[in-house]
Structures are given as C-alpha cells and as structure tokens.
Design a protein around this motif. Structure first.
Motif, PDB file in Angstrom:
ATOM      1  N   GLN A   1       0.825  -1.196   0.000  1.00 12.47           N
ATOM      2  CA  GLN A   1       0.000   0.000   0.000  1.00 12.47           C
ATOM      3  C   GLN A   1       0.867   1.256   0.000  1.00 12.47           C
ATOM      4  O   GLN A   1       2.075   1.209   0.241  1.00 12.47           O
ATOM      5  N   HIS A   2       0.199   2.384  -0.259  1.00 13.95           N
ATOM      6  CA  HIS A   2       0.830   3.694  -0.150  1.00 13.95           C
ATOM      7  C   HIS A   2       0.345   4.355   1.138  1.00 13.95           C
ATOM      8  O   HIS A   2      -0.813   4.199   1.540  1.00 13.95           O
ATOM      9  N   LEU A   3       1.243   5.111   1.747  1.00 12.61           N
ATOM     10  CA  LEU A   3       0.871   5.920   2.902  1.00 12.61           C
ATOM     11  C   LEU A   3       0.617   7.337   2.408  1.00 12.61           C
ATOM     12  O   LEU A   3       1.524   8.017   1.931  1.00 12.61           O
ATOM     13  N   TYR A   4      -0.654   7.765   2.515  1.00 10.78           N
ATOM     14  CA  TYR A   4      -1.024   9.122   2.140  1.00 10.78           C
ATOM     15  C   TYR A   4      -1.165   9.953   3.415  1.00 10.78           C
ATOM     16  O   TYR A   4      -1.832   9.540   4.369  1.00 10.78           O
ATOM     17  N   LEU A   5      -0.543  11.115   3.425  1.00 10.68           N
ATOM     18  CA  LEU A   5      -0.644  12.022   4.553  1.00 10.68           C
ATOM     19  C   LEU A   5      -1.187  13.359   4.081  1.00 10.68           C
ATOM     20  O   LEU A   5      -0.813  13.850   3.004  1.00 10.68           O
ATOM     21  N   GLN A   6      -2.074  13.938   4.895  1.00 13.76           N
ATOM     22  CA  GLN A   6      -2.586  15.272   4.595  1.00 13.76           C
ATOM     23  C   GLN A   6      -2.661  16.081   5.882  1.00 13.76           C
ATOM     24  O   GLN A   6      -3.146  15.606   6.910  1.00 13.76           O
ATOM     25  N   TYR A   7      -2.159  17.318   5.812  1.00  8.53           N
ATOM     26  CA  TYR A   7      -2.201  18.245   6.940  1.00  8.53           C
ATOM     27  C   TYR A   7      -2.083  19.655   6.399  1.00  8.53           C
ATOM     28  O   TYR A   7      -1.701  19.867   5.234  1.00  8.53           O
ATOM     29  N   GLU A   8      -2.423  20.616   7.250  1.00 11.98           N
ATOM     30  CA  GLU A   8      -2.463  22.014   6.828  1.00 11.98           C
ATOM     31  C   GLU A   8      -1.721  22.890   7.818  1.00 11.98           C
ATOM     32  O   GLU A   8      -1.719  22.626   9.032  1.00 11.98           O
ATOM     33  N   VAL A   9      -1.103  23.952   7.293  1.00  9.59           N
ATOM     34  CA  VAL A   9      -0.429  24.969   8.106  1.00  9.59           C
ATOM     35  C   VAL A   9      -1.123  26.298   7.834  1.00  9.59           C
ATOM     36  O   VAL A   9      -1.346  26.672   6.670  1.00  9.59           O
TER      37      VAL A   9
END
Length: 728
Positions: free
Chosen positions: A589-597
């Motif tokens: 699998q792929h590790l997808y990360l999402q976050y905001e600054v």
C-alpha cells in the motif's frame, strides 16, 4: 477562548468497502446467552361469602395461555394478615433501623424484605393539578396513614412535577410518611395542563387574535406521564411480590398513535414487574354548566347555546378517564372516578393484597411478537371464585419492533450510560481550521465487515446500518447531532466480510473540549455497538505554528456524483482521502498524509529554492531509493516558505527520512492554509511497528512542529493459487 459553539454544519456520507486491514475483534472464548422470562400471575381466591381461601397447593391450579396449558414453575402464598407486630421502626444502637431501599438503593441501606408485606406506592402527578386538587390528594393520603394504615403496609412516595422525584422510599414508619406528605405544598403543580387544539369554538374568551394549536404539546404531555409510570415499574420489578401503585391524577388525554405506544409500554412494564395500578381521578365529582364555570371567561361561538360545549366537556373528561381505566384493567387494578371520597382506593388495595397466590410460569410460546396473550386460571374446585388479570403483552424482539420503537431503541442507547458492545466500532477524529473561531471536526467510524450480517441477493451483498451520534461541549451541552441510515449494496466479489466499512461525517465547532458518542446498529438482528471519546480542539491563535491534525490514509477514492454539503478539507480535486484510523498498513500500500499549516509568515525568499514545490503536493520515493528531483521553481520575492518532510523511527533510531518539500504559496486563501499532501510507498519498509514523524518548519517565522503517529506495517495478504489465477 471563544465559547460560541456552532451546531452541525454538514453531514458528509462516505461509505467504503475499505481495504484497510481490520483489527481482530477480541471476544471471550465462551459466551453463554440465557433468555428466560418468568411471567407472574397473582390469584386471589374467595369462597361464596367473599372470604379469602388459603391452604391450596400448586397442583390445585391449572394455568392456560391462549388456550394452551402452561407448567407452573414457581408457586407461593403471600398472607399479609399474618404480620401483626409491624409498624414502628426497630431500635438499633445508632438510632433506628434503616428502611429497605428499593427506589433509592444505597451502600449502607438494608435490602428490602417484602415477604408477607403490602407494598403501596403513592404516585402524585402534580404536573397538571391546580392547588385545590393537590391539597385534596395529599389530605386523602394523610387521612389514610393516620387512620387506616396497617402494620404490614410499606409505603413509598413519588411525585411528578417539573421532574420525577422519589420523596420517600418504602417504610412502615407513619411519622416519616406523614412528614413527607406535609412537605407537599399547593404550589407543586407546574402548569402542564393540556392546551387548545387550534379552534376558538367553545374556548374561553381571552382577547387574543388567534387560538394556538397545542396538539403536539398535548401528545408530549401524555407521553411524559406514561414514561414516568414506566420508569417506576422498572425499579419495582426487583422483587417478585405484588406491588400496588395508587396513581393520583387529573386524567391523561391520548393524542394519536404515539400515546398508544407509550400506554402499551407502561402496561407491559407493569405486568412484567408484577405491579397493579389503581388510578384515582382527583377531580372528583364534576359539573359541566353550558356557559362554563364561574371562574372562566365566557365561551367563543355558539356552543354554549346548542349544547356542544357540554358535550365537548363530557367527551374530554371521558377521554382522560379512559386512559386511567386502561392502566387499571390491563394491570389487574381498579380505577376510581366521579367520587369525592378517596378512601375507597386504599381499602381496595388492602383487600386485594391481603392474601394471594403467586403463580409463575415460562411461556411455551417463545415468539417475541409483542402481542397480547390471554390468561385463564382454573381450580379443581368449582365453589371458589378467582380474581386475576386477564393477560399480558409478550416481549418484542428487534424483528417485531415497528419504526417508532426502533427509533426509540437507538435513541435510548445514545442516552445510556452503559453502552452496548455487540458490534465492534472504531472511531477517529481530526480537526481543520475554517476561520479563527470555527473548526471542521472530521469523524470517521469503522465497522469490521465481519460484524455486519450481509444478505446475499443475486450478485450483491446487502445490509442496512443505522448511525446516530452526538457531540457535547464539556460533556454537558449538545452542540452537534447526527442521524443517518446507510444502505450497503456491494459486489460479492469484494469480500466485504474481510474488510472494513467506513462512515465519514463532520461537525463545525468552536475551540474547546468535547465528548463524542456514536451508536451503530445493524438492522438484520438489531445488534448495536457504541464508541465514545473526548476530543480537544485547540485554539490555534495561541500556538506558534498553527497546524491541523495529521491524517494518515491508505486509500483515495473519487467523489463522483456524491453530493458534499459544507466544508470538507479531505476532498481535493474531486478526490476524497479516506482516513485510516487504525494506522495499520501493508507493504503493498501507499501511505497518504494530509495536513495544513495556517497563517504562514511572509518574507523575502531566495530567487530559487532547490526542490521547491508550489502546490505542496509531494510524492516521496520508497525508503532506501533515491528521491525524484523536482525541477527548480522560481519563488516570489514576498511569499511563504514552509518546509516539511517525513521520518520513520523504530526503537529510537531513524530508519528513513524523505526529501524535504517546500511550499511557497497559500493553497487555500480563504482559510489562509497551506495544504500538504504526501504520497509515500511502503514496499521497502520491513514489517513492524514504526513512529511516523512529520517535520514542519515555517522558515520565515522560525516556528516548527514535529507531530508523531504510531503505525503498523504488515506483510501483504497472500492470495491462494486459485484466487491468484482468477485475478490474472
């Protein structure tokens, strides 16, 4: 901190047959379910002269349910008249012996011994009484205690006004009973009288421009009284002896099917708890003059001249008494109407409870359909007369519940302090800022597919689940509510039972502390599961680096034609990121990360930044491989400059670090947010536990943050040769 809280802004539905590896459900090695409902029937036996008859044996009785003979499993004879010395509380070293606790159990209170005792609960429904009616009912109770209370009588007091309150637990101490009755005042009533039904004809003249329609309020008012009775039954069911409730009321008006359901539930609970209800219409004898009573204004319309007003008053009075009559007849009690002498009800209770037989049986009809079952008790002697209730309502399982009862069931579970865990439910939450005072709280619920009983139809696996949830500020005030029914129709080839079903939703909230509770019910067998947790949404205005939660995922799905209302930060470019709340991944699998600054500082940047990436979308190569080099991008002179990279730690040592990604643009200007989306393949990581650390640096302001999340990397699931060949 801003305490202003917004109600749910939007509810987003996303149900996916996720490929995330489900956590094994921990279940006990042995599980035993025993369901046995004992039905109790009180039988009073009298001879031709009306005298009570004792000395009968179990074999003397024959018990029939709907014409079928039942086996009497328990048999007892209660003779209250044998108790001659009861009355005063026993003296002890500390003063007086404690009363038996049934309604208000306490650690230091003795258990209630109801053998050969007469249990009488006086229930005062003050919610709709006027001061004169309150005084009348209390005076009648005082007169009984002072003159006719027997040594064997145990009396408890419960009142209903704004709330239901236990004023006195069961006791035989006359002083305590009189003291509790004296505490009632004529101001106990709370004005829960029935309102008008929208028609001015026959109503008192008030000078108003219109007459309000209070039909819905009247329905609620009747349910409130019946549910209070039902709550008392559930407490009284702890002991098997016969109990009597003397219900002081000024009538209950039914309005539609809702009140019928509550009435049926109250009578069924009374029969199950072996309780008989003796309603007393405290209004006593009433006169209905055509023009209305003297203390009321004159009537609207012509009803005062054609007899319609009197007919309407008589109909309303009969309707309110009909509900009380039903409570009495269906529970083995007796109703008392149209009399100003209320002593008869106490005499009737003492007479019915002096000596009686208690027959217990388990029905041979195991079907829980909620229907009324007729009872018939016979004796081998023809010269005796039997008094017993005519039947009872059977319990209902989930299959036989109607829509209203099913809705009430899941609502009750949401309000319950002890949650059910028949269905495993996992949940995760992440927050994203919308403006300075409002945040979008994304919530994901995961149910293992093995917990949902799918029904196969053609080439589809079908199931229906109900979801209900609530968000409470500081654990007290509800600020968000969710109610949804989800229909699943998935291809059988997807093997949903080996995967997870995920439901995503969201709430718009202010910074603060919240308590979340969600209940999930599968609608095949009615099993339910709950998940609750505390969540804190920080006020990012007080932090150096203003950053959202980090969402980890292994799956991106197209939004398609699905409607999305309100904000949803996990949807970008018509693609939705499905949170992986278990943080369990496989090597393929792929590790997808999402976050905001948020509110990144602006300043002068070099003309060229190696590896800079404007939209802040990065694709990091697998560990131990060379990262793809991004082409140089010329950055504006006054722009943001935020660095980010991903690290994997194991056993305190760093095993991998991605190349840094630089953002020079604000991705979402309306929210002043720089959005990072990272794609990281996992095929080169060895199976095991890791700590995923996200490095974020605001280069202009000199602020930084290093949030961490634990993850588990597992080997890919091995396909059997047959399935592998089929896949090819």
């Amino acid at each position: 901190m801003n305490k202003a809280l917004a109600i749910v802004a939007a509810t987003l539905l996303a149900v996916n047959a996720s490929g995330q590896a489900p956590q094994p459900v921990q279940q006990p090695q042995y599980r035993v379910h025993v369901t046995s409902e004992l039905v109790l029937v009180n039988v009073v036996v009298r001879d031709k002269k009306g005298n009570l008859v004792g000395g009968l044996k179990k074999d003397d009785f024959t018990l029939l349910e709907d014409g079928k003979r039942q086996t009497i499993s328990t048999f007892d004879f209660e003779n209250v008249d044998e108790l001659k010395t009861a009355g005063a509380a026993e003296a002890t070293v500390s003063g007086t012996a404690p009363d038996g606790a049934l309604l208000r159990p306490a650690e230091k209170t003795a258990a209630l011994d109801a053998r050969d005792r007469r249990l009488m609960l006086l229930f005062f429904d003050f919610s709709g009484m006027d001061p004169e009616q309150i005084d009348r009912s209390v005076d009648a109770a005082k007169k009984f205690v002072q003159t006719r209370m027997q040594p064997a009588d145990l009396i408890a007091l419960v009142s209903l006004a704004a709330t239901m309150r236990v004023d006195l637990d069961f006791t035989d101490d006359k002083t305590k009973v009189l003291g509790a009755l004296t505490s009632y005042t004529s101001g106990q009533g709370q004005g829960f009288d029935n309102g008008s039904t929208g028609s001015a004809e026959g109503a008192a003249e008030t000078g108003g421009a219109f007459t309000a329609d209070d039909t819905d309020y009247n329905t609620f008012n009747a349910d409130r009284k019946l549910l209070a009775l039902q709550a008392i039954m559930q407490t009284l069911g702890k002991i098997s002896q016969k109990k009597a409730i003397i219900y002081f009321s000024n009538g209950i008006s039914q309005n539609g099917v809702d009140n019928q359901s509550a009435l049926r539930a109250a009578t069924a609970s009374a029969v199950k708890a072996n309780v008989s209800i003796y309603p007393v219409d405290i209004r006593g004898l009433q006169a209905f003059p055509p023009g209305g009573e003297a203390q009321n204004a004159s009537l609207h319309g012509q009803s005062a001249y054609n007899g319609a007003a009197v007919l309407n008053d008589l109909s309303n009075n009969a309707g309110t008494q009909d509900t009380l009559s039903t409570l009495a007849s269906d529970t083995g009690g007796k109703a008392f109407f149209d009399s100003n002498d209320f002593s008869a009800v106490f005499s009737q209770v003492q007479k019915d409870s002096s000596a009686y037989y208690v027959l217990g049986f388990t029905s041979t009809n195991a079907l829980k359909d909620g229907r009324f079952r007729h009872l018939k008790v016979q004796l081998n002697r023809q010269d005796l007369k039997l008094d017993y209730r005519s039947g009872y309502y059977a319990g209902r399982d989930f299959e036989h519940l109607n829509r209203a009862d099913r809705e009430q069931q899941i609502q009750d579970e949401l309000a319950s302090e002890l949650s059910q865990t028949d269905v495993a439910v996992y949940a995760g939450a992440a927050y994203f800022r919308q403006d300075d005072t409002h945040y979008y709280l994304s919530v994901s619920l995961v149910i293992p597919g093995s917990q949902i009983p799918f029904v196969q139809a053609k080439d589809k696996d079908n199931a229906t689940i109900d979801v209900i949830g609530e968000v409470r500020a500081d654990g007290k005030f509800a600020v968000g509510h969710l109610r949804d029914t989800v229909k699943l129709a998935l291809d059988s080839a997807q093997q949903v039972r080996r995967k997870n079903v995920q439901y995503n939703t969201g709430f718009l909230l202010a910074p603060g502390n919240y308590h979340l509770k969600f209940v999930v019910r599968e609608n095949q067998s009615g099993r339910m599961g709950s998940f609750e947790t505390d969540v804190q949404i920080p006020d990012l205005r007080k932090t150096p680096l203003r950053m959202s939660s980090v969402v980890l995922s292994s799956q991106r799905v197209p939004v398609g034609a699905k409607k999305i209302s309100g904000p949803h930060p996990l949807v970008q470019d018509q693609t939705e990121l499905v949170p992986n709340i278990t943080h369990v991944f496989t090597q393929d699998q792929h590790l997808y990360l999402q976050y905001e600054v948020y509110d990144a500082a602006r300043g002068k940047n070099p003309a060229t930044a190696a590896g800079a990436n404007g939209p802040a979308n990065g694709s990091a190569s697998a560990p131990a491989n060379d990262a793809a080099k991004a082409s140089p991008v010329k950055a504006p002179r006054d722009s943001v400059r935020v660095f980010t990279s991903i690290e994997f730690l194991q056993g305190g040592a760093k095993v991998y670090e991605s190349k840094p990604i630089v953002a020079n643009e604000v991705t979402a200007p309306d929210r002043k947010a720089v959005i990072f989306q990272i794609d990281l393949p996992l095929q080169a990581l060895k199976p095991g536990f890791y700590v995923c650390q996200v490095n974020v640096v605001d280069d202009v302001a000199g602020n930084f943050a290093f949030p961490r999340s634990p993850i588990l990397v597992k080997e890919p699931a091995q396909l059997s040769p047959t399935k592998a060949a089929a896949g090819k």
